[in-house]
Design an enzyme around this catalytic site. Structure first.
Site, PDB file in Angstrom:
ATOM      1  NE  ARG A   2      -3.688  -2.267   2.602  1.00 54.11           N
ATOM      2  CZ  ARG A   2      -3.236  -3.283   2.862  1.00 54.11           C
ATOM      3  NH1 ARG A   2      -2.215  -3.689   3.764  1.00 54.11           N
ATOM      4  NH2 ARG A   2      -4.506  -4.312   3.040  1.00 54.11           N
ATOM      5  CE  LYS A  27      -7.586  -0.551   4.556  1.00 52.77           C
ATOM      6  NZ  LYS A  27      -7.870  -0.617   3.353  1.00 52.77           N
ATOM      7  CG  HIS A  90      -6.173   1.041  -4.643  1.00 53.38           C
ATOM      8  ND1 HIS A  90      -5.327   0.294  -3.466  1.00 53.38           N
ATOM      9  CD2 HIS A  90      -7.060  -0.119  -5.207  1.00 53.38           C
ATOM     10  CE1 HIS A  90      -6.112  -0.740  -3.326  1.00 53.38           C
ATOM     11  NE2 HIS A  90      -7.059  -1.042  -4.242  1.00 53.38           N
ATOM     12  NE  ARG A  93      -3.464  -3.218  -1.852  1.00 53.63           N
ATOM     13  CZ  ARG A  93      -2.997  -4.124  -0.943  1.00 53.63           C
ATOM     14  NH1 ARG A  93      -1.680  -4.260  -1.020  1.00 53.63           N
ATOM     15  NH2 ARG A  93      -3.607  -4.924  -0.131  1.00 53.63           N
ATOM     16  CG  HIS A 116      -6.098  -8.195   0.382  1.00 51.15           C
ATOM     17  ND1 HIS A 116      -5.013  -8.117  -0.505  1.00 51.15           N
ATOM     18  CD2 HIS A 116      -7.296  -7.198   0.312  1.00 51.15           C
ATOM     19  CE1 HIS A 116      -5.689  -7.042  -1.337  1.00 51.15           C
ATOM     20  NE2 HIS A 116      -6.755  -6.554  -0.852  1.00 51.15           N
ATOM     21  CE1 TYR A 125      -7.060  -5.326  -5.905  1.00 49.95           C
ATOM     22  CE2 TYR A 125      -7.827  -6.487  -4.060  1.00 49.95           C
ATOM     23  CZ  TYR A 125      -7.377  -5.376  -4.500  1.00 49.95           C
ATOM     24  OH  TYR A 125      -7.205  -4.298  -3.736  1.00 49.95           O
TER      25      TYR A 125
END
Length: 144
Positions: A2, A27, A90, A93, A116, A125
């Site tokens: 990120r 995160k 983003h 990513r 994640h 994704y």
């Protein structure tokens, strides 16, 4: 990685031998180590050499010595030069995550790289194509 993880990366957390970076603050709140692709490793080696040359002039150990606004500005200039006005940071990513899935990586492997914690959010994704799945089905034993 990120944007915030990238901007917080310190040289002492880059392991050139094991080809990983350690992210203590993520995160999800859980630290993780991220493997580096050969290309990422090459970029980091180049940055490290440049950092060593400039170390006397600069203080700090940031791999990317930019603020969030500075990175945004650099990225905007790069995407305009590349004629990719519609791409945001983003999206990089998202694209990398999709490419891992397309490369045959399993969901847990991808989650370990991307950080994640929620597999449901990772699912967006995946861009599974029926034609790719049928090829996999064809390689199954004849029992199925």
């Amino acid at each position: 990685m990120r944007r915030g993880e990238l901007l917080a990366l310190k040289w002492e957390r880059v392991d050139f031998v094991d080809r990983t970076v350690y992210l203590p603050n993520t995160k999800t709140g859980k630290p993780r180590s991220v493997p580096l692709s050969p290309r990422a490793l090459g970029v980091l080696l180049g940055l490290r050499l440049r950092w060593e040359q400039l170390k006397a002039e600069r203080s700090g150990s940031d791999v990317i010595p930019l603020s969030a606004e500075g990175l945004k500005s650099v990225f905007q200039r790069a995407r305009l030069r590349a004629n990719l006005e519609h791409v945001n940071f983003h999206d990089l990513r998202h694209e990398a995550t999709s490419r891992l899935f397309e490369g045959g990586w399993g969901i847990m492997e991808v989650a370990a790289v991307t950080g994640h914690a929620d597999l449901k959010s990772l699912k967006r994704y995946t861009n599974l194509r029926a034609s790719d799945l049928s090829k996999k089905m064809a390689s199954l034993p004849t029992i199925m």
